[in-house]
Design an enzyme around this catalytic site. Structure first.
Site, PDB file in Angstrom:
ATOM      1  N   TYR A 292      -1.029 -15.450 -38.194  1.00  0.00           N
ATOM      2  CA  TYR A 292      -1.434 -15.775 -39.562  1.00  0.00           C
ATOM      3  C   TYR A 292      -2.743 -16.552 -39.544  1.00  0.00           C
ATOM      4  O   TYR A 292      -3.007 -17.307 -38.612  1.00  0.00           O
ATOM      5  CB  TYR A 292      -0.385 -16.661 -40.237  1.00  0.00           C
ATOM      6  CG  TYR A 292       0.876 -15.965 -40.661  1.00  0.00           C
ATOM      7  CD1 TYR A 292       1.016 -15.431 -41.938  1.00  0.00           C
ATOM      8  CD2 TYR A 292       1.962 -15.871 -39.799  1.00  0.00           C
ATOM      9  CE1 TYR A 292       2.189 -14.817 -42.343  1.00  0.00           C
ATOM     10  CE2 TYR A 292       3.146 -15.253 -40.190  1.00  0.00           C
ATOM     11  CZ  TYR A 292       3.250 -14.732 -41.463  1.00  0.00           C
ATOM     12  OH  TYR A 292       4.411 -14.123 -41.861  1.00  0.00           O
TER      13      TYR A 292
ATOM     14  N   TYR B 244       6.267 -12.026 -34.335  1.00  0.00           N
ATOM     15  CA  TYR B 244       5.679 -13.241 -33.744  1.00  0.00           C
ATOM     16  C   TYR B 244       6.793 -14.223 -33.395  1.00  0.00           C
ATOM     17  O   TYR B 244       7.865 -14.201 -33.992  1.00  0.00           O
ATOM     18  CB  TYR B 244       4.654 -13.865 -34.682  1.00  0.00           C
ATOM     19  CG  TYR B 244       5.156 -14.230 -36.046  1.00  0.00           C
ATOM     20  CD1 TYR B 244       5.830 -15.432 -36.280  1.00  0.00           C
ATOM     21  CD2 TYR B 244       4.957 -13.380 -37.130  1.00  0.00           C
ATOM     22  CE1 TYR B 244       6.286 -15.761 -37.539  1.00  0.00           C
ATOM     23  CE2 TYR B 244       5.423 -13.703 -38.394  1.00  0.00           C
ATOM     24  CZ  TYR B 244       6.086 -14.894 -38.586  1.00  0.00           C
ATOM     25  OH  TYR B 244       6.541 -15.205 -39.839  1.00  0.00           O
TER      26      TYR B 244
ATOM     27  N   ARG C 160      10.393 -13.249 -34.909  1.00  0.00           N
ATOM     28  CA  ARG C 160      10.647 -12.652 -36.226  1.00  0.00           C
ATOM     29  C   ARG C 160      10.332 -11.167 -36.206  1.00  0.00           C
ATOM     30  O   ARG C 160       9.318 -10.753 -35.638  1.00  0.00           O
ATOM     31  CB  ARG C 160       9.737 -13.265 -37.310  1.00  0.00           C
ATOM     32  CG  ARG C 160       9.860 -14.711 -37.664  1.00  0.00           C
ATOM     33  CD  ARG C 160      11.051 -15.124 -38.507  1.00  0.00           C
ATOM     34  NE  ARG C 160      11.808 -14.142 -39.247  1.00  0.00           N
ATOM     35  CZ  ARG C 160      11.598 -13.782 -40.507  1.00  0.00           C
ATOM     36  NH1 ARG C 160      10.611 -14.294 -41.201  1.00  0.00           N
ATOM     37  NH2 ARG C 160      12.388 -12.921 -41.119  1.00  0.00           N
TER      38      ARG C 160
ATOM     39  N   HIS D   2       7.102  -8.359 -40.802  1.00  0.00           N
ATOM     40  CA  HIS D   2       7.438  -8.408 -42.225  1.00  0.00           C
ATOM     41  C   HIS D   2       6.204  -8.740 -43.062  1.00  0.00           C
ATOM     42  O   HIS D   2       5.241  -9.321 -42.564  1.00  0.00           O
ATOM     43  CB  HIS D   2       8.540  -9.439 -42.503  1.00  0.00           C
ATOM     44  CG  HIS D   2       8.153 -10.835 -42.103  1.00  0.00           C
ATOM     45  ND1 HIS D   2       8.312 -11.314 -40.823  1.00  0.00           N
ATOM     46  CD2 HIS D   2       7.580 -11.850 -42.805  1.00  0.00           C
ATOM     47  CE1 HIS D   2       7.873 -12.554 -40.749  1.00  0.00           C
ATOM     48  NE2 HIS D   2       7.402 -12.909 -41.937  1.00  0.00           N
TER      49      HIS D   2
ATOM     50  N   HIS E  70       5.415 -10.728 -46.702  1.00  0.00           N
ATOM     51  CA  HIS E  70       5.972 -11.573 -47.771  1.00  0.00           C
ATOM     52  C   HIS E  70       5.548 -11.022 -49.127  1.00  0.00           C
ATOM     53  O   HIS E  70       4.381 -10.685 -49.322  1.00  0.00           O
ATOM     54  CB  HIS E  70       5.458 -12.998 -47.642  1.00  0.00           C
ATOM     55  CG  HIS E  70       5.906 -13.699 -46.399  1.00  0.00           C
ATOM     56  ND1 HIS E  70       7.007 -14.513 -46.353  1.00  0.00           N
ATOM     57  CD2 HIS E  70       5.403 -13.707 -45.138  1.00  0.00           C
ATOM     58  CE1 HIS E  70       7.159 -15.001 -45.137  1.00  0.00           C
ATOM     59  NE2 HIS E  70       6.197 -14.525 -44.370  1.00  0.00           N
TER      60      HIS E  70
END
Lengths: 192, 270
Positions: free
Chosen positions: B136, B175, B185, B188, B190
Site C-alpha cells: 500500500y 501481503y 491476507r 482484496h 476495499h
C-alpha cells in the site's frame, strides 16, 4: 401501518476498513461542514478508546446531519468543498491519540418535538463491521426525556449518546468501543 | 495495553496470544467457531464483530447488543454526491501517473443494489488497494515489497442509472500482516458504499476467485456462513475481459433495505 416487506436479496457482508485507508478515504476539509468563521459554527470533538481504555489511532468517523433549521439537505460537494455549501456530511480520520474534530453547526429538529441529533458512523482496524450511533445535544431536555430510543435504554447507554457542551459552545462526544463506558451502538430494522 | 507504536508508525500487537500464534492455532480456532455456528442452525450473513482469531477485534468489539432504533428523518436520507465530487477519470486507477503501473490490468464491474433489488443510483463508490506486489502507499505499510511509482491504488466513481459501477485497476497481491506468525491476507480490494438511507452505509472487501489463502484468513472467515462469505468473491467474467487489454471480473453489491415507509402492506398481511 404499512410494513416493509422482507428483503429479496441478502446484503453483502461488511469487512473491516483495515489500517491503510489513510491515503484513500480522508479528503481535504472532510471535517469542515462549515467554515470556522460561519456564525453558529461549533467544534464537535472527542476521543475513541478500546476496551483497555487506550485510544485508537486508526479509526475513521463520518457524520451526517440536518442543518440548524432541521432541513435535510441534498447538496453535492462534500468531497470537493466550496467553503459555502452545507452538505451535512463529514469524514475524518482520528489522529495518533484517537482524537477527532469536526467543524459544524448544531443540528435542528427535523420534526417538531423531536430531539435533534447528529448521526455518527465508526470504522476502525479491528472492527469487522461499521457501527452506527447518534449524538444528541444536551440542551433539549424535554425532547430527550420523551425520546423513544433514549427512554428504551438504561441510564449508562442513554447518557453515552448525549454530548457534553463545553464552556465555549463546543460539543464533546467520546466514543468507547468496549468496557464500562461503552457507547450505545444502534441497529435498524432492515439491516439484514 | 499490549500495543506498541513503532517508530515507523507500524502498530503491532505484542500480546503473546496474538502475533505468536501459529497458523495452525488460528485455523483451529476458526474451525471451532464455524463448527459451533453450523450446529446452531442460525443464519448469520454479516461478520461477527467479536471474532477471536482476528486478534485486533478483541478490544474493539462492543460487548452489549446493538440497540434497535426506528430510523428518524435524517437517517432515511444519504449524503448526495455527483460529478462535482468525482471526476470521470477517477475510476481508472491505471492512468493517474505518467506511466503504466506494473501488474495484471483488470476491470472490475457490477451493480449496487439494495435489499429490495432496486438499483442504488448516483451514489459514491470508493476503492483502495495494494499494488501488484502487495504494497500500500501508506506510511504504516512497511512490507518490504516494491512501491510502484505509477500506482496509488485509490479510485472513485458514481453509480449509473442502473446502479452500475466500473473500475480499471491492477490486480492486487496478497501481503503479510501481524495477526499471527506467517499471516497473509488474501488479495482484496476495499470498497466503500453509500445507499439511499445513511443506515445502508457500508465498507467491505472484494476478493478474487480461487485464492488459496481464504481458509487461513481470520478477517474473511469472520463471516461464519459459507454462502455469505462467498458473496465477497468476484466472478471471473470473460465478457468483461477485453482483447489484448485486460482481464475482467464481475461483482454485485447488495446494501441493506431502505427503511423509508412502505406505502403498501406486504401481500397477504392484514
Amino acid at each position: 401501518m404499512s410494513k416493509a416487506p422482507a428483503l429479496k436479496l441478502t446484503p453483502t457482508p461488511g469487512q473491516t476498513i483495515g489500517p491503510f485507508y489513510g491515503y484513500a478515504l480522508p479528503f481535504k476539509d472532510g471535517g469542515k461542514l462549515v467554515d470556522r468563521a460561519h456564525p453558529g459554527s461549533i467544534r464537535l470533538h472527542g476521543v475513541i478508546t478500546d476496551g483497555a481504555g487506550e485510544t485508537i489511532p486508526d479509526a475513521l468517523l463520518e457524520i451526517w446531519q440536518p442543518d440548524e433549521e432541521g432541513n435535510v439537505v441534498s447538496e453535492t460537494g462534500s468531497l470537493v468543498r466550496d467553503g459555502h455549501t452545507f452538505t451535512g456530511f463529514g469524514r475524518v480520520a482520528v489522529d495518533n491519540v484517537g482524537h477527532y474534530t469536526f467543524t459544524t453547526v448544531n443540528p435542528g429538529a427535523t420534526e417538531a418535538g423531536k430531539a435533534p441529533f447528529i448521526m455518527l458512523t465508526v470504522f476502525a482496524r479491528g472492527l469487522l463491521n461499521r457501527l452506527f450511533t447518534r449524538i444528541y445535544l444536551p440542551e433539549d431536555t424535554e425532547a430527550l426525556a420523551t425520546d423513544p430510543l433514549l427512554t428504551s435504554m438504561d441510564e449508562s447507554a442513554r447518557s453515552s449518546l448525549i454530548a457534553t457542551r463545553e464552556a465555549n459552545g463546543d460539543l464533546r462526544f467520546d466514543i468507547s468501543l468496549q468496557g464500562g463506558n461503552e457507547t450505545a451502538f444502534l441497529s435498524y430494522p432492515r439491516e439484514s | 495495553m499490549n500495543i506498541e507504536e513503532f517508530e515507523d508508525g507500524h502498530v503491532i500487537d505484542t500480546n503473546p496470544d496474538a502475533a505468536a500464534a501459529t497458523q495452525d492455532q488460528i485455523t483451529a480456532e476458526i474451525g471451532a467457531i464455524h463448527e459451533a455456528y453450523e450446529a446452531s442452525g442460525k443464519l448469520e450473513t454479516q461478520p461477527r464483530i467479536d471474532f477471536t482469531p482476528y486478534r485486533s477485534s478483541l478490544l474493539r468489539h462492543p460487548t452489549k447488543s446493538l440497540h434497535h432504533a426506528d430510523p428518524e428523518t435524517i437517517e432515511l436520507y444519504a449524503p448526495a454526491f455527483g460529478q462535482r465530487d468525482v471526476h470521470a477519470l477517477e475510476s481508472d486507477l491505471t492512468i493517474q501517473h505518467n506511466g503504466e503501473p506494473i501488474g495484471e490490468r483488470i476491470v472490475v464491474t457490477g451493480r449496487v443494489l439494495d435489499g429490495d433489488g432496486r438499483p442504488v443510483v448516483n451514489q459514491l463508490v470508493e476503492i483502495w488497494q495494494a499494488n501488484a506486489a502487495g504494497r500500500y502507499i501508506h506510511k504504516r505499510d512497511q512490507h518490504p515489497a516494491p512501491i510502484d511509482p505509477n500506482f496509488t491504488g485509490v479510485g472513485r466513481t458514481i453509480t449509473g442509472e442502473n446502479g452500475e459501477y466500473s473500475f480499471t485497476t491492477i490486480k492486487p497481491a496478497p501481503y503479510p500482516w501481524k495477526n499471527h506468525h506467517n499471516a497473509w491476507r488474501p488479495a482484496h480490494i476495499h470498497f466503500s458504499l453509500f445507499g439511499t438511507d445513511f443506515t445502508q452505509r457500508m465498507i467491505t472487501q472484494m476478493y478474487f476467485p480461487g485464492d488459496p489463502l481464504f481458509s487461513l484468513d481470520p478477517i474473511y472467515q469472520a463471516i461464519t456462513d459459507v454462502k455469505a462469505r462467498e458473496r465477497l468473491v468476484a466472478t471471473y467474467d470473460h465478457n468483461v475481459t477485453t482483447h489484448e487489454w485486460s482481464t475482467g471480473y464481475s461483482w454485485d453489491i447488495v446494501l441493506t433495505g431502505s427503511n423509508r415507509t412502505w406505502m403498501e402492506e406486504e401481500e397477504g398481511e392484514h
